[in-house]
Design a protein around this motif. Structure first.
Motif, PDB file in Angstrom:
ATOM      1  N   ILE A   1       0.848  -1.227   0.092  1.00 57.19           N
ATOM      2  CA  ILE A   1      -0.122  -0.035   0.053  1.00 57.19           C
ATOM      3  C   ILE A   1       0.961   1.078   0.261  1.00 57.19           C
ATOM      4  CG2 ILE A   1      -1.724   1.157   1.195  1.00 57.19           C
ATOM      5  CD1 ILE A   1      -2.620  -1.126   2.443  1.00 57.19           C
ATOM      6  N   LEU A   2       0.574   2.048  -0.994  1.00 55.02           N
ATOM      7  CA  LEU A   2       1.278   3.349  -0.899  1.00 55.02           C
ATOM      8  C   LEU A   2       0.183   4.561  -0.471  1.00 55.02           C
ATOM      9  CD1 LEU A   2       3.199   3.091  -4.503  1.00 55.02           C
ATOM     10  CD2 LEU A   2       3.844   2.138  -2.287  1.00 55.02           C
ATOM     11  N   HIS A   3       0.521   5.146   0.591  1.00 57.61           N
ATOM     12  CA  HIS A   3      -0.504   6.196   0.790  1.00 57.61           C
ATOM     13  C   HIS A   3       0.316   7.383   1.117  1.00 57.61           C
ATOM     14  CE1 HIS A   3      -0.308   6.278   5.179  1.00 57.61           C
ATOM     15  NE2 HIS A   3       0.352   4.976   5.067  1.00 57.61           N
ATOM     16  N   GLY A   4      -0.581   8.638   1.140  1.00 57.38           N
ATOM     17  CA  GLY A   4      -0.035   9.706   1.377  1.00 57.38           C
ATOM     18  C   GLY A   4      -0.392  11.102   0.418  1.00 57.38           C
ATOM     19  N   GLN A   5       0.090  12.228   0.721  1.00 54.85           N
ATOM     20  CA  GLN A   5      -0.257  13.224  -0.037  1.00 54.85           C
ATOM     21  C   GLN A   5       0.611  14.160  -0.673  1.00 54.85           C
ATOM     22  OE1 GLN A   5      -1.757  15.980   2.924  1.00 54.85           O
ATOM     23  NE2 GLN A   5       0.259  16.458   3.988  1.00 54.85           N
ATOM     24  N   GLU A   6       1.790  13.383  -0.907  1.00 53.17           N
ATOM     25  CA  GLU A   6       2.974  13.932  -1.695  1.00 53.17           C
ATOM     26  C   GLU A   6       2.892  13.592  -3.118  1.00 53.17           C
ATOM     27  OE1 GLU A   6       5.170  16.234  -1.162  1.00 53.17           O
ATOM     28  OE2 GLU A   6       5.055  16.700   1.088  1.00 53.17           O
ATOM     29  N   PRO A   7       2.570  14.289  -4.065  1.00 52.41           N
ATOM     30  CA  PRO A   7       2.507  13.611  -5.421  1.00 52.41           C
ATOM     31  C   PRO A   7       3.578  13.218  -6.030  1.00 52.41           C
ATOM     32  CG  PRO A   7       2.041  15.836  -5.495  1.00 52.41           C
ATOM     33  CD  PRO A   7       1.875  15.656  -3.933  1.00 52.41           C
ATOM     34  N   LEU A   8       4.908  14.181  -5.656  1.00 54.31           N
ATOM     35  CA  LEU A   8       6.083  13.598  -6.297  1.00 54.31           C
ATOM     36  C   LEU A   8       6.529  12.134  -5.894  1.00 54.31           C
ATOM     37  CD1 LEU A   8       8.695  14.365  -7.448  1.00 54.31           C
ATOM     38  CD2 LEU A   8       9.740  15.230  -5.575  1.00 54.31           C
ATOM     39  N   LEU A   9       6.301  12.185  -4.517  1.00 56.08           N
ATOM     40  CA  LEU A   9       6.642  10.697  -4.019  1.00 56.08           C
ATOM     41  C   LEU A   9       5.911   9.494  -4.564  1.00 56.08           C
ATOM     42  CD1 LEU A   9       7.188  11.244  -0.308  1.00 56.08           C
ATOM     43  CD2 LEU A   9       8.639  11.911  -2.217  1.00 56.08           C
ATOM     44  N   GLU A  10       4.490   9.791  -4.637  1.00 55.28           N
ATOM     45  CA  GLU A  10       3.956   8.877  -5.464  1.00 55.28           C
ATOM     46  C   GLU A  10       4.225   8.433  -6.940  1.00 55.28           C
ATOM     47  OE1 GLU A  10      -0.996   8.713  -7.314  1.00 55.28           O
ATOM     48  OE2 GLU A  10      -0.566   9.043  -5.075  1.00 55.28           O
ATOM     49  N   GLN A  11       4.517   9.576  -7.759  1.00 53.36           N
ATOM     50  CA  GLN A  11       4.842   9.516  -9.050  1.00 53.36           C
ATOM     51  C   GLN A  11       6.192   8.765  -9.232  1.00 53.36           C
ATOM     52  OE1 GLN A  11       4.397  13.495 -11.111  1.00 53.36           O
ATOM     53  NE2 GLN A  11       6.741  13.096 -11.957  1.00 53.36           N
ATOM     54  N   ASN A  12       6.889   9.161  -8.296  1.00 48.78           N
ATOM     55  CA  ASN A  12       8.391   8.401  -8.643  1.00 48.78           C
ATOM     56  C   ASN A  12       8.242   6.994  -8.298  1.00 48.78           C
ATOM     57  OD1 ASN A  12       9.637  10.963  -9.241  1.00 48.78           O
ATOM     58  ND2 ASN A  12      10.722  11.106  -7.254  1.00 48.78           N
ATOM     59  N   LEU A  13       7.553   6.718  -7.243  1.00 48.69           N
ATOM     60  CA  LEU A  13       7.537   5.419  -6.872  1.00 48.69           C
ATOM     61  C   LEU A  13       6.657   4.402  -7.979  1.00 48.69           C
ATOM     62  CD1 LEU A  13       6.888   4.903  -3.025  1.00 48.69           C
ATOM     63  CD2 LEU A  13       8.578   4.016  -4.481  1.00 48.69           C
TER      64      LEU A  13
ATOM     65  N   THR B   1      -3.906  -6.058   7.954  1.00 53.49           N
ATOM     66  CA  THR B   1      -3.594  -7.256   7.245  1.00 53.49           C
ATOM     67  C   THR B   1      -2.335  -7.007   6.281  1.00 53.49           C
ATOM     68  OG1 THR B   1      -6.003  -8.121   7.176  1.00 53.49           O
ATOM     69  CG2 THR B   1      -4.338  -8.831   5.461  1.00 53.49           C
ATOM     70  N   VAL B   2      -2.412  -5.878   5.430  1.00 49.69           N
ATOM     71  CA  VAL B   2      -1.046  -5.755   4.641  1.00 49.69           C
ATOM     72  C   VAL B   2       0.044  -5.379   5.444  1.00 49.69           C
ATOM     73  CG1 VAL B   2      -0.504  -4.092   2.832  1.00 49.69           C
ATOM     74  CG2 VAL B   2      -2.593  -4.732   2.860  1.00 49.69           C
ATOM     75  N   GLU B   3       0.175  -4.561   6.622  1.00 43.93           N
ATOM     76  CA  GLU B   3       1.322  -4.314   7.440  1.00 43.93           C
ATOM     77  C   GLU B   3       1.755  -5.574   7.692  1.00 43.93           C
ATOM     78  OE1 GLU B   3       2.487  -1.847  11.407  1.00 43.93           O
ATOM     79  OE2 GLU B   3       0.632  -1.237  10.155  1.00 43.93           O
ATOM     80  N   ALA B   4       0.935  -6.538   8.202  1.00 44.38           N
ATOM     81  CA  ALA B   4       1.453  -7.726   8.874  1.00 44.38           C
ATOM     82  C   ALA B   4       2.148  -8.667   7.762  1.00 44.38           C
ATOM     83  CB  ALA B   4       0.484  -8.526   9.622  1.00 44.38           C
ATOM     84  N   ASN B   5       1.692  -8.729   6.542  1.00 44.30           N
ATOM     85  CA  ASN B   5       1.851  -9.814   5.785  1.00 44.30           C
ATOM     86  C   ASN B   5       2.773  -8.991   4.341  1.00 44.30           C
ATOM     87  OD1 ASN B   5       0.554 -12.261   6.708  1.00 44.30           O
ATOM     88  ND2 ASN B   5      -0.972 -10.772   6.700  1.00 44.30           N
ATOM     89  N   GLY B   6       2.601  -7.790   4.260  1.00 45.35           N
ATOM     90  CA  GLY B   6       3.211  -7.006   3.250  1.00 45.35           C
ATOM     91  C   GLY B   6       4.078  -5.845   3.481  1.00 45.35           C
ATOM     92  N   VAL B   7       3.978  -4.929   2.679  1.00 43.50           N
ATOM     93  CA  VAL B   7       4.433  -3.536   2.844  1.00 43.50           C
ATOM     94  C   VAL B   7       3.593  -2.275   2.858  1.00 43.50           C
ATOM     95  CG1 VAL B   7       6.321  -1.908   1.985  1.00 43.50           C
ATOM     96  CG2 VAL B   7       6.389  -4.533   2.190  1.00 43.50           C
ATOM     97  N   VAL B   8       3.619  -1.290   3.788  1.00 44.30           N
ATOM     98  CA  VAL B   8       2.866  -0.210   3.744  1.00 44.30           C
ATOM     99  C   VAL B   8       3.675   0.789   3.775  1.00 44.30           C
ATOM    100  CG1 VAL B   8       1.447   1.354   5.042  1.00 44.30           C
ATOM    101  CG2 VAL B   8       0.865  -1.304   5.263  1.00 44.30           C
ATOM    102  N   VAL B   9       3.914   1.780   2.619  1.00 42.09           N
ATOM    103  CA  VAL B   9       4.677   2.937   2.564  1.00 42.09           C
ATOM    104  C   VAL B   9       3.804   4.240   2.840  1.00 42.09           C
ATOM    105  CG1 VAL B   9       6.244   4.016   0.871  1.00 42.09           C
ATOM    106  CG2 VAL B   9       5.904   1.544   0.690  1.00 42.09           C
ATOM    107  N   SER B  10       4.413   4.944   3.755  1.00 38.98           N
ATOM    108  CA  SER B  10       3.716   6.303   3.806  1.00 38.98           C
ATOM    109  C   SER B  10       4.346   7.378   3.069  1.00 38.98           C
ATOM    110  CB  SER B  10       3.723   6.578   5.438  1.00 38.98           C
ATOM    111  OG  SER B  10       3.451   7.789   5.705  1.00 38.98           O
ATOM    112  N   LEU B  11       3.690   7.997   2.225  1.00 39.21           N
ATOM    113  CA  LEU B  11       4.521   8.983   1.260  1.00 39.21           C
ATOM    114  C   LEU B  11       4.032  10.159   1.891  1.00 39.21           C
ATOM    115  CD1 LEU B  11       2.598   7.742  -2.079  1.00 39.21           C
ATOM    116  CD2 LEU B  11       4.729   7.045  -1.100  1.00 39.21           C
ATOM    117  N   THR B  12       5.251  10.577   2.819  1.00 35.57           N
ATOM    118  CA  THR B  12       5.294  11.839   3.509  1.00 35.57           C
ATOM    119  C   THR B  12       6.628  12.169   3.573  1.00 35.57           C
ATOM    120  OG1 THR B  12       5.200  10.655   5.594  1.00 35.57           O
ATOM    121  CG2 THR B  12       2.928  11.415   4.788  1.00 35.57           C
TER     122      THR B  12
END
Length: 329
Positions: A20-32, A124-135
């Motif tokens: 999961i990618l979540h946040g309010q920085e469009p540059l970080l989202e766009q780059n990832l 669920t995702v945090e326990a079994n996958g990856v959560v990325v905060s785009l901040t």
């Protein structure tokens, strides 16, 4: 597992499972997202995209994850939206994570509040996958991120130039990146950028900024807002940055309408609370219902996924924020 943007960049090629990618920085989202797509192309991984507009559409995502084409061994699916899976879809998510370790599900969402981050979906995702905060909440983080962008352009900035750049753009990473691109183009023979270079390159771009656009829209001054918008386009400001500015103001106004006593907690500057309150008194809350779809149409037009003109749609959005409608419902 929780990781930040810079850590995520290092894990792109081996990414599998659910992210999961979540946040309010469009540059970080766009780059990832761009980095993921480049990696998938390099590895010959099939890519599909889903835009979730209602909870029932999640089943289409999991159906796709479990059905590869004849020509693919691995599949990557992008999901865009702000609708979390319901209980039935959550079961499908857990089954996918447990049994399909070769494919990748990347879910791109806007900034989430604390209650959403504690939901079963995120847990669920945090326990079994990856959560990325785009901040990027601190100056050091922002400078590290922008230093990577500068390195791509073959330049580096002196420390006082970094300070000036951040103050000039009031922590807006996408705008700062665009300024780095401008200064690199303006001074192709300079590898070390000083404040004097930034001033010479950017001062002619500072007649109007996206902050002026925000003020004009919140004040209901349609002619000034359109004039500012046209100047920004003529001076090379990207549509994506203007869309980010408009969507931020729309989101804040909708949140303030629901939580009129929480202006400061929503991130509205104390000096501008009255401006937002005046805007709410001028606007028709019924029109808020149409705003998310209009923003999605602009995003699609900017990315070339529709035949609509992004400039015309953005002008429609500006009019909405000014309390005017260019077209009927």
């Amino acid at each position: 597992m929780k990781i930040d943007y810079l850590q995520a960049l290092k894990r792109i090629d081996e990414a599998r499972g659910a992210w999961i990618l979540h946040g309010q920085e469009p540059l970080l989202e766009q780059n990832l997202v761009d980095a993921f797509r480049q990696s998938w192309t390099k590895q010959d991984i099939e890519r599909q995209r889903f835009d979730i507009n209602n909870v029932s559409e999640w089943k289409n995502v999991f159906n796709a994850l479990n059905s590869l084409s004849l020509f693919s061994q691995n599949l990557a699916i992008e999901v865009h939206g702000n609708i979390k899976p319901d209980a039935n879809s959550l079961k499908l998510l857990k089954s996918y994570i447990q049994h399909n370790e070769h494919n990748l599900l990347v879910i791109i969402m806007p900034k989430q509040d604390s209650s959403s981050l504690k939901s079963a979906f995120f847990q669920t995702v945090e326990a079994n996958g990856v959560v990325v905060s785009l901040t990027a909440n601190y100056p050091k983080e922002r400078q590290q991120i922008l230093a990577v962008e500068a390195q791509k352009l073959g330049i580096q900035l002196e420390q006082d130039a970094w300070v000036w750049l951040e103050q000039h753009h009031e922590h807006n990473l996408l705008a700062a990146k665009n300024s780095l691109m401008r200064v690199a183009d303006t001074f192709p023979n300079e590898s070390t950028i000083q404040i004097s270079h930034l001033l010479e390159c950017l001062q002619d771009q500072s007649r109007y900024s996206t902050f002026d656009l925000s003020d004009a829209m919140l004040s209901g001054n349609l002619s000034q807002a359109i004039k500012t918008f046209q100047y920004l386009i003529a001076s090379g400001e990207p549509y994506s940055l203007i869309l980010w500015t408009i969507s931020k103001e729309m989101r804040l106004l909708m949140q303030l309408f629901e939580q009129p006593q929480n202006a400061l907690q929503l991130g509205i500057w104390k000096t501008k609370v009255n401006l937002y309150q005046q805007a709410l008194r001028r606007l028709n809350p019924q029109h808020f219902l149409t705003w998310p779809q209009l923003l999605l149409r602009i995003d699609a037009a900017i990315k070339g996924k529709s035949q609509e003109n992004p400039e015309h749609l953005i002008q429609q959005c500006i009019a909405e924020l000014c309390g005017r409608r260019l077209f009927g419902t």
